[in-house]
Every structure is written in structure tokens, then in C-alpha cells.
Design a protein around this motif. Sequence first.
Motif, PDB file in Angstrom:
ATOM      1  N   ILE A  48      51.058  50.429 -15.155  1.00 40.68           N
ATOM      2  CA  ILE A  48      50.684  49.796 -16.415  1.00 40.68           C
ATOM      3  C   ILE A  48      49.384  48.995 -16.250  1.00 40.68           C
ATOM      4  O   ILE A  48      49.166  48.354 -15.211  1.00 40.68           O
ATOM      5  N   ASN A  49      48.566  49.038 -17.276  1.00 43.11           N
ATOM      6  CA  ASN A  49      47.364  48.208 -17.329  1.00 43.11           C
ATOM      7  C   ASN A  49      47.754  46.738 -17.152  1.00 43.11           C
ATOM      8  O   ASN A  49      48.637  46.230 -17.848  1.00 43.11           O
ATOM      9  N   ALA A  50      47.113  46.058 -16.232  1.00 37.44           N
ATOM     10  CA  ALA A  50      47.444  44.660 -15.933  1.00 37.44           C
ATOM     11  C   ALA A  50      47.308  43.757 -17.149  1.00 37.44           C
ATOM     12  O   ALA A  50      47.940  42.692 -17.212  1.00 37.44           O
ATOM     13  N   ILE A  63      57.297  48.567 -11.175  1.00 40.50           N
ATOM     14  CA  ILE A  63      56.104  48.613 -12.023  1.00 40.50           C
ATOM     15  C   ILE A  63      54.896  48.198 -11.194  1.00 40.50           C
ATOM     16  O   ILE A  63      54.941  47.192 -10.467  1.00 40.50           O
ATOM     17  N   TYR A  64      53.833  48.965 -11.343  1.00 40.23           N
ATOM     18  CA  TYR A  64      52.584  48.658 -10.651  1.00 40.23           C
ATOM     19  C   TYR A  64      51.529  48.369 -11.709  1.00 40.23           C
ATOM     20  O   TYR A  64      51.285  49.183 -12.599  1.00 40.23           O
ATOM     21  N   PHE A  65      50.929  47.202 -11.616  1.00 39.35           N
ATOM     22  CA  PHE A  65      49.914  46.794 -12.577  1.00 39.35           C
ATOM     23  C   PHE A  65      48.531  47.013 -11.969  1.00 39.35           C
ATOM     24  O   PHE A  65      48.229  46.505 -10.884  1.00 39.35           O
ATOM     25  N   LYS A  68      42.442  49.053 -16.054  1.00 37.63           N
ATOM     26  CA  LYS A  68      42.368  50.142 -17.020  1.00 37.63           C
ATOM     27  C   LYS A  68      41.533  51.303 -16.474  1.00 37.63           C
ATOM     28  O   LYS A  68      41.772  52.467 -16.835  1.00 37.63           O
ATOM     29  N   GLU A  69      40.583  50.992 -15.607  1.00 37.91           N
ATOM     30  CA  GLU A  69      39.779  52.045 -14.987  1.00 37.91           C
ATOM     31  C   GLU A  69      40.649  52.945 -14.109  1.00 37.91           C
ATOM     32  O   GLU A  69      40.466  54.175 -14.089  1.00 37.91           O
ATOM     33  N   GLU A  70      41.595  52.341 -13.390  1.00 36.76           N
ATOM     34  CA  GLU A  70      42.478  53.146 -12.539  1.00 36.76           C
ATOM     35  C   GLU A  70      43.436  53.981 -13.388  1.00 36.76           C
ATOM     36  O   GLU A  70      43.753  55.124 -13.037  1.00 36.76           O
ATOM     37  N   ILE A  71      43.894  53.401 -14.507  1.00 36.29           N
ATOM     38  CA  ILE A  71      44.735  54.177 -15.432  1.00 36.29           C
ATOM     39  C   ILE A  71      43.998  55.426 -15.885  1.00 36.29           C
ATOM     40  O   ILE A  71      44.544  56.536 -15.898  1.00 36.29           O
ATOM     41  N   GLN A  81      44.416  53.730 -21.901  1.00 32.30           N
ATOM     42  CA  GLN A  81      44.184  52.445 -21.248  1.00 32.30           C
ATOM     43  C   GLN A  81      45.463  51.623 -21.139  1.00 32.30           C
ATOM     44  O   GLN A  81      45.422  50.455 -20.767  1.00 32.30           O
ATOM     45  N   TYR A  82      46.593  52.249 -21.468  1.00 32.62           N
ATOM     46  CA  TYR A  82      47.861  51.523 -21.452  1.00 32.62           C
ATOM     47  C   TYR A  82      48.627  51.741 -20.153  1.00 32.62           C
ATOM     48  O   TYR A  82      48.999  50.787 -19.465  1.00 32.62           O
TER      49      TYR A  82
END
Length: 242
Positions: A48-50, A63-65, A68-71, A81-82
Motif C-alpha cells: 500500500i502507498n504509505a 502490509i508493506y507500505f 507511490k513510485e514503487e507501487i 498510486q494506491y
Amino acid sequence: MLTNKQIKLINSLHSKKGRSENELFLVEGEKGIQEVLDSNYELEFLVINADFQHLFSSNSLPIYFVSKEEITKLSTLTINQYGLAVVHCKASSSLSPLDDKVLVLDGVRDPGNLGTIIRVCDWYGIKQIVLSNDCTEFYNPKVISATMGSFKRVDCLYADLTAFFRTNPDHVIVAADLSGDNLHEFTFPPKVFIVMGSESHGIRDDVSAMIQQRITIPRFGEAESLNVAISTGIILDHLRRN
């Protein structure tokens, strides 16, 4: 923090081979993740986006936060971006008991079309779809994304259609066909298989030979054809009007 092994796993799920070998698939984007969290699918973990960490503070799942770039790098979607969920595939459904009204797809290979058809079926309360073995894969990320969460409410069975029809003789086989009867004047039988073919090839000969009734959506303009997902929606709407 995501490990290299987990990143490799996520990337492998972009392919049918990877999904089959791991018996896992991806659900991507906010709507899909919300739906799968509220389902009986078993989740492996979430990424999930932090920026949305506050929404998952009490969740018991791994869950790994991440950024958005990594997503974006991990996702199959152009815009996401979620986040994404790694989810366990279900065992193949037997569609037992069989519903009175079942959609049948012959050779529908476009993932967007299949996903939209599943969503349309969910809207009209059609809970079972039978697909020829060469239809696109249910767990394809494009299919899952196009369903907008409806994948969790519609059961799909891949089968040899001629064999399936022979083992279920109580249902009348009705197919969409340009030479069929006017849909607006047609009354569906109580137990029915509604057969839709691919846009490019239509319904194959061995399946066509088993069709008992044919229907067509009347044309008032000049378009040569309709998208299979749109046609399915129109036919199911008339089914429910009956």
C-alpha cells in the motif's frame, strides 16, 4: 520493507505462468482492494502507498507500505498510486447447483471484455458464467481490474462447451446471432444458457450446432457490429425485463 523475493513474486504474477505456478493473483487499485478485503478470498499480503497508512492501522494482514513510485513499478496498471494485493486463487468452481440463468462465452479472449462482462453479470444478478477453455484467463490482472470488484460475486467455470451442454440438457441453449429472432419480441425460457461468441470469430461450428434458439439485437443505425460486452448488457437487460 518488501524483500527481493516478494518483489520477484509480484512481478511473476504479471504472467499467466507465474499465477498458475504460485496459485496467486493480483488485485490492484483502491476499489479492487476494498472489495477483496470484504470477500472470502484469502490474501497473502498487501502493498500500500504509505500515504494511506492511516487507513490500515488495525488490519491484521501483512502490509508493506511503500512509495507511490514503487507501487507504479510493481503494478500492471498504467495508473495505480494506491496499492496492490497478492491473493490466493480459488479452486475451480463446479457451478453446482446450476442456476436457471447462466451466461456462456465462446472464445472471448479480450481481458477488458471479460472483466466488463463479469461486472455486467453482477449488475443483473447473473452469478454463473461458463467459458470455453480458450477464453482469456479469469485471473488476468486486466480482467480483475475491469470487474471493479465484481469478480468476487460471479463464479466462472472453464469447460468444453459441447460436453457441458450435453450434461445439462434441462437448459435451453439460446445464442446471440445476427440472423436470430428480434430480441425485443423474444421471451426467454425459464432455464437458459445465453451464448455469446467472440467479436472476431463468432460462435464456433460445434457449439453452433447445439444451439436451439437464436436472438439478435435489432439494428436501427449503420454500425456493423456491437462490442460483446455491450451486447451482453443489452441481452441481460431484456432477460430481466421478462
